[in-house]
Design a protein around this motif. Structure first.
Motif, PDB file in Angstrom:
ATOM      1  N   MET A  38      34.866  46.438  40.133  1.00  0.00           N
ATOM      2  CA  MET A  38      34.904  46.876  38.732  1.00  0.00           C
ATOM      3  C   MET A  38      36.170  46.389  38.040  1.00  0.00           C
ATOM      4  SD  MET A  38      33.325  50.679  38.490  1.00  0.00           S
ATOM      5  CE  MET A  38      33.186  51.347  40.120  1.00  0.00           C
ATOM      6  N   MET A  39      37.281  46.426  38.745  1.00  0.00           N
ATOM      7  CA  MET A  39      38.539  45.974  38.175  1.00  0.00           C
ATOM      8  C   MET A  39      38.455  44.480  37.832  1.00  0.00           C
ATOM      9  SD  MET A  39      42.387  46.062  39.753  1.00  0.00           S
ATOM     10  CE  MET A  39      42.117  44.699  40.852  1.00  0.00           C
ATOM     11  N   SER A  79      26.251  46.218  45.979  1.00  0.00           N
ATOM     12  CA  SER A  79      27.413  47.093  46.156  1.00  0.00           C
ATOM     13  C   SER A  79      28.358  46.965  44.964  1.00  0.00           C
ATOM     14  CB  SER A  79      28.148  46.735  47.445  1.00  0.00           C
ATOM     15  OG  SER A  79      28.739  45.465  47.339  1.00  0.00           O
ATOM     16  N   MET A  80      29.037  48.068  44.663  1.00  0.00           N
ATOM     17  CA  MET A  80      30.025  48.075  43.585  1.00  0.00           C
ATOM     18  C   MET A  80      31.199  48.920  44.052  1.00  0.00           C
ATOM     19  SD  MET A  80      30.990  47.004  40.625  1.00  0.00           S
ATOM     20  CE  MET A  80      29.505  46.213  40.072  1.00  0.00           C
ATOM     21  N   MET A 122      26.983  43.588  36.907  1.00  0.00           N
ATOM     22  CA  MET A 122      26.626  44.961  36.548  1.00  0.00           C
ATOM     23  C   MET A 122      25.127  45.213  36.735  1.00  0.00           C
ATOM     24  SD  MET A 122      29.516  46.244  36.020  1.00  0.00           S
ATOM     25  CE  MET A 122      28.978  47.865  35.560  1.00  0.00           C
ATOM     26  N   LEU A 123      24.289  44.259  36.306  1.00  0.00           N
ATOM     27  CA  LEU A 123      22.842  44.417  36.463  1.00  0.00           C
ATOM     28  C   LEU A 123      22.438  44.379  37.938  1.00  0.00           C
ATOM     29  CD1 LEU A 123      21.451  42.332  33.465  1.00  0.00           C
ATOM     30  CD2 LEU A 123      21.608  44.828  33.693  1.00  0.00           C
ATOM     31  N   GLY A 124      23.121  43.572  38.731  1.00  0.00           N
ATOM     32  CA  GLY A 124      22.850  43.544  40.160  1.00  0.00           C
ATOM     33  C   GLY A 124      23.097  44.906  40.785  1.00  0.00           C
ATOM     34  N   TRP A 125      24.146  45.549  40.349  1.00  0.00           N
ATOM     35  CA  TRP A 125      24.473  46.886  40.838  1.00  0.00           C
ATOM     36  C   TRP A 125      23.437  47.910  40.360  1.00  0.00           C
ATOM     37  CZ3 TRP A 125      27.365  50.746  37.701  1.00  0.00           C
ATOM     38  CH2 TRP A 125      27.665  51.909  38.418  1.00  0.00           C
TER      39      TRP A 125
END
Length: 108
Positions: free
Chosen positions: A88-89, A82-83, A73-76
């Protein structure tokens, strides 16, 4: 309860270490590299404390799973990684697994 707090602190320092690792690859600053070492040593110290009462497999799975989910999440958010919906799933599945392990582990 205190051992779960130790584990949470270990996770936070592991995340800080990984963020520092990424930053050190971008700027080559010796300070950032030193922070990587400091944060990981601190993380392993708190992991050691947590494992005094939390089962090894559970502690490691929670540490690795929560760290992975937070870093993704922090990388995004910070590094514009990319996310996708699929990512996310699967991050959600990691979080569900971590919560499930916590709930399935008897308190001492």
């Amino acid at each position: 309860m205190i051992y779960w707090i130790y584990l949470s602190i270990a996770i936070l320092f592991e995340v800080a270490g990984t963020i520092s690792l990424k930053l050190s690859t971008q700027n080559g600053n010796i300070l950032t590299t030193g922070l990587v070492v400091l944060f990981y040593i601190t993380s392993f110290t708190f992991m050691w404390l947590a494992m005094k009462k939390i089962e090894m497999g559970v502690a490691y799975a929670v540490w690795a799973g929560a760290g992975t989910a937070i870093i993704a999440m922090l990388g995004w958010l910070i590094f514009k990684d990319s996310m996708t919906i699929m990512k996310m799933m699967f991050i959600s599945l990691i979080i569900i697994g971590v919560v499930g392990l916590k709930l399935a582990t008897p308190s001492h």
